[in-house]
Design an enzyme around this catalytic site. Sequence first.
Site, mmCIF file in Angstrom:
data_model
loop_
_atom_site.group_PDB
_atom_site.id
_atom_site.type_symbol
_atom_site.label_atom_id
_atom_site.label_comp_id
_atom_site.label_asym_id
_atom_site.label_seq_id
_atom_site.Cartn_x
_atom_site.Cartn_y
_atom_site.Cartn_z
ATOM 1 N N LYS A 23 0.839 -1.203 0.000
ATOM 2 C CA LYS A 23 0.000 0.000 0.000
ATOM 3 C C LYS A 23 0.871 1.250 0.000
ATOM 4 O O LYS A 23 0.685 2.157 -0.822
ATOM 5 C CB LYS A 23 -0.916 -0.009 1.216
ATOM 6 N N ARG A 93 -3.971 3.401 8.495
ATOM 7 C CA ARG A 93 -4.284 2.135 7.823
ATOM 8 C C ARG A 93 -3.116 1.159 7.888
ATOM 9 O O ARG A 93 -1.965 1.549 7.707
ATOM 10 C CB ARG A 93 -4.623 2.374 6.342
ATOM 11 N N GLY A 102 -8.989 -6.524 4.857
ATOM 12 C CA GLY A 102 -9.942 -6.507 5.964
ATOM 13 C C GLY A 102 -9.509 -7.244 7.209
ATOM 14 O O GLY A 102 -10.233 -7.274 8.195
ATOM 15 N N MET A 104 -6.781 -6.695 9.193
ATOM 16 C CA MET A 104 -6.232 -5.849 10.256
ATOM 17 C C MET A 104 -7.062 -4.579 10.364
ATOM 18 O O MET A 104 -8.004 -4.357 9.606
ATOM 19 C CB MET A 104 -4.759 -5.552 9.977
ATOM 20 N N ARG A 345 -3.966 -1.778 -5.771
ATOM 21 C CA ARG A 345 -3.290 -3.053 -5.497
ATOM 22 C C ARG A 345 -3.775 -4.064 -6.518
ATOM 23 O O ARG A 345 -4.792 -3.851 -7.190
ATOM 24 C CB ARG A 345 -3.603 -3.545 -4.081
ATOM 25 N N HIS A 458 -16.819 -7.160 1.706
ATOM 26 C CA HIS A 458 -15.859 -8.078 2.329
ATOM 27 C C HIS A 458 -16.121 -9.515 1.896
ATOM 28 O O HIS A 458 -15.203 -10.246 1.510
ATOM 29 C CB HIS A 458 -15.955 -7.952 3.855
ATOM 30 N N SER A 766 7.017 -47.411 -9.655
ATOM 31 C CA SER A 766 5.928 -46.510 -9.262
ATOM 32 C C SER A 766 5.803 -46.596 -7.742
ATOM 33 O O SER A 766 5.482 -47.660 -7.198
ATOM 34 C CB SER A 766 4.608 -46.918 -9.928
ATOM 35 N N CYS A 833 2.453 -42.383 -7.343
ATOM 36 C CA CYS A 833 1.001 -42.300 -7.515
ATOM 37 C C CYS A 833 0.388 -42.248 -6.115
ATOM 38 O O CYS A 833 1.089 -42.282 -5.113
ATOM 39 C CB CYS A 833 0.466 -43.483 -8.320
ATOM 40 N N TYR A 853 7.787 -38.633 -13.282
ATOM 41 C CA TYR A 853 6.351 -38.355 -13.370
ATOM 42 C C TYR A 853 5.683 -38.427 -12.005
ATOM 43 O O TYR A 853 6.220 -38.972 -11.039
ATOM 44 C CB TYR A 853 5.684 -39.339 -14.342
#
Length: 877
Positions: A23, A93, A102, A104, A345, A458, A766, A833, A853
Site C-alpha cells: 500500500k 491504515r 480486511g 487488520m 493493489r 468483504h 511406481s 502415484c 512423473y
Amino acid sequence: MFIYHFQDQLDNIESKVPFLGNKGVNLIKMKAMGIPVPDCFVIDSRLCGIYLKDSSSISIEILDSIKSAIKKIELSSGLKFGSPEKPLLFSVRSGSQISMPGMMDTVLNLGMNDKIADGLAKYTNNKRFALDTYRRFLQMYGNVIKNIPHYIFDNILHNIKHKAGVVLDSSLDIESLMLVISKFKNAIYNNTGNKIPEDVYEQLTEAIKAVFKSWNNARAIKYREIKNIPDNIYTAITIQMMVYGNINNNSATGVLFSRNPATGEKSIFGEYLLNAQGEDVVAGTRDTIPITSSSNDRKNTLEYVMPNVFSQLKQITNKLEAYYKDMQDIEFTIQDGKLYILQTRSGKRSINAAIKIAVDMVMEGLINKTKALTSIEPKDLDSILHPVLDQKVKKNVLCTGLAASPGAACGKIALSSKNISNPNENYILVRKETSPEDIEGMNIACGILTTRGGVTSHAAVVTRGMGKPCVCGASSIIINQSEKYLSIGELKIKEGDTITIDGSTGEIMLDAIKMVQPQLSENFFILLQWAKENSQLKVYANADSAHDISVALKMGADGIGLCRTEHMFFASDRIPYLRQAIIAKEESLQKLANAKILSIQKEDFCKMFKAANGKPLNIRLLDPPLHEFMPKDQEGIDNLAVLCNESVQKINIKIDALQESNPMLGNRGCRLGILNPSIYITQINAIFEAAIIVYKEGISINPGIMIPLISTEHEVLTILAYINEAHANIKNKYGIDIKHRIGVMIELPRAALKASKIAPLVDFFSFGTNDLTQTVYGFSRDDTAETVKKYLEFNIMDFNPFIKLDEDGVGALITMAAENGWLTNHNLEVGICGEHGGNSETIEFLIKNRMHYTSCSPYRIPIMIISTAVKILKKNW
C-alpha cells in the site's frame, strides 16, 4: 529511519516493499506518476515487530519523527492537525507486503474532538458533515482502539435512525447526529471508564498501537494460516490526510476493478456511494450503485452522474493497469467534485477471471507467458474443476442476490461461523454481511450468502480470493438470529436446512440441486498448453476406465500412471466371477470363471488402449484385500454357493478363512498372483489379447504391466515368468511382437531397500505413497484417523502424512530407492502415484529428486501441470 514521507527521495522503491508494504509503496509510486493522491507518510513494518515484542511504548524519537512528518503535510496542505480553524484529519491504515484485505484494523477521521468538530463545521460551512465525520471517528475509536463490540454502536445508530424514521445513515439530520455522538461518547465511557482523549497526538499514538496489535488478532492469524503468509513480516502503517466523500452530494467514495473480477472481462467494474466514506462501501451496510452499466438503468451510475470525474477515473485506471501489468483494485474518493486515489493493489479475482486476464494480457502484449503462468494460484483451479448446477434440473429459486463469486455450492445453513462445527459436512454461511471475524467459518464453508453488500463487499472479495461461490445483497432474505431461521416472504427456513447457491447467477434455491461437470473455457486450455511447455515433470493420471482416460487426456495428462484393475470388478454383474475364481475348488469352475474374466478384461483393455491412443497406459495387476470382494449379505453368499457348486456352509467357512487380522498387509498384491496364478495369468493374457486387437486396427499402444506390493526380486521374477510366457504365446500366435514395459509398485520398505536388485528386472518404479506411508509409520489409513488427529493436536506430528508427503521418512526411502535403482538400471523411469501424487506441495520434492512423473486423479491433472510450471518458473527452492 522508520518514517517515510512522500517528499522523501526513495531510490530502488521496489526493495522497500517489505518495510513500507504494498500500500505504502504504491501510494508513493502513484504520487510520482502524477496521480492525485492525498499526502501521507508510512511507518516501517519493522517498527511493528519491535513494538509487538515490547508493547509498552513507542519511543520518543519515533514520535518526534511522526510529528515532523505531520509538519510536512501541514505545510503542503495548509491545514493543521489538532487545530479547530483549519482541521487536518488522518486515516491510519495497516498495510503489509502481502495483501490481507480486511484482516487488520483501520481508523479513519482521526484527530477529532468537540472543538475540532465545531471548527470543521465552520471551515466547511457544513455542520451535518462535521457531525457525521465525528460520529464515524467515535465509532471506530471505540471499536478498534478500545475493543468495544461494534454491535453496541450499531444498536445505538439503528435505534436513533428508527426513531427519526430514516433508513440510511446519510439521512440523519443534525439533531439526530448530535444524539448519536452523545450516546457514542457515553458508550465509550461506560465500557472503558475513560473519556476519549482530547489531545490528537494521544489519539494518533493509540491508533498506531492498535493497528500494530491487529497483526496478531484472531482473524489475521487465521488468514495468514490459510494463505501461508509468514507471521514475522509484520505490517507497515500508512498515515494519510483525510479526504471526504461525505461532505455533500457532489462527493462520493467507491471501489473499482480495472477488469471484472468475476469474469475477467476488460471493462471497469465497481460500485460507489454518494455522500459516503469508504467503509460504507466495503462493509456492505448500504446498497451500492454501479460505477458504469450496460443496462438501460444508467441514470444513477457514476458514469452518468459525474461524467468528467468518470473520464478522469478511467484514464487513471488504464494508466495504473499498464504500469503494474495486472488487474487493479482501486479505492477512490471524490471530495466536492475533485477525484483522489486512496489505494491501488492487484485485485482479488475468481479463478475463471484470473485465467482470462492472464491469457488476454499476453494477447494484448502487456505480459509474457511466464508472467501469465506465475499469476495463477494453481490450487484455486480446484474450484472450476468441480461440478456446477445441472441446468436441466428444475430449480426452486427462492430469491436472487448479486453474483459475487462464481461456482455453485449446496450445504446446511449456518447463521454464524461458530455454528460450523463439522469440517466434514458442507455448510453455507449465511450472514447479513460478513466481517473479518468470520474468516474461520468462511474458510470451512463451501459457500457464502449475505443479505447486504455488493460485489466489492468483504464477503465478495474474500470468497473470490478463496475460490468459493458467493451471493451477496440478497435483501429479500430476513435473518432471525435469536430463533435461528431465515424468512423469505412467508417462507421460513431453519438453520441446518439445506440450500443451494449459484455464485454465477446470484440464485438461492431450496434443497440440494443436482450438479454436473463444468465446461472449461478455451483460455483454460491455452494456459494449460503454456504450462506444459514449461514443465519438466510428466503428469500422469490414475484412471480405471476408458471414460476416465478420456477425461484425463482432455485435462492434459501425459499418460495413465495407474490403472487399478480391481476397480473394474465391483459391478454386480462382474464381481461373482472374481469370487468364483478365488473360491471355487473344482478346476472346471475356475476355468469357467477365468474365461469370463478374460472376456471382460479384454473388452475393458481394448476400450482403454483406444482411449489412451498411444499414451503410456500402466495397468496394475489385481491388488485386492480379498475380504473386500466377498459377499456380506445372505443373497450374495447363496449365489456364490451356486456358482462354486458348494454348500452355503462350506462357502461361509471359505469366506471366514479369507479373513485376515490386517488384510491391508495380508494376502494381496503379487502374493495373490503367486498363490493363485490363474488370476494373474488371465489378466496378463487379456492385456496382450486386447493390445493385438487394437494394434491391428492401426491404433498406437503403449502398455505397461505393473506388479503390486512386491518385497523381493524373487516375487518379480515369478510374475515376470507369467508375462514372458504370455508374450511369447501371443507372438507365436499372431506373429506380432507387442512392445511392453514392466513396472513394480514400491509400497513396502523392503522393496525400497532392495531397489538395486529389482531395478534391472523392470522398466519403471511406481512408488505407491499411500501404502508406503502406512508401512513406514505402522499406521493404517482406515483405523488411525483419531491417532493422527491427536498427534497433530499434541504437536507430536506437524502434518498428516497421508495428505502431505513425509519427505524426511517416506521421502528419504523414495530418494534412496530411486538412486539405487538408477545405479543398476540407467534407463529406469521413476514416479509416484496415490494421494501425494495430486498434492502440489509434492512437486518440489519430485523435481529435486529427478523423478520422471507423478500420477493423480483426472481432475487434479491441470493443477499439477500448472503447479509444476509455476514452481519451475519461480525456482523458489
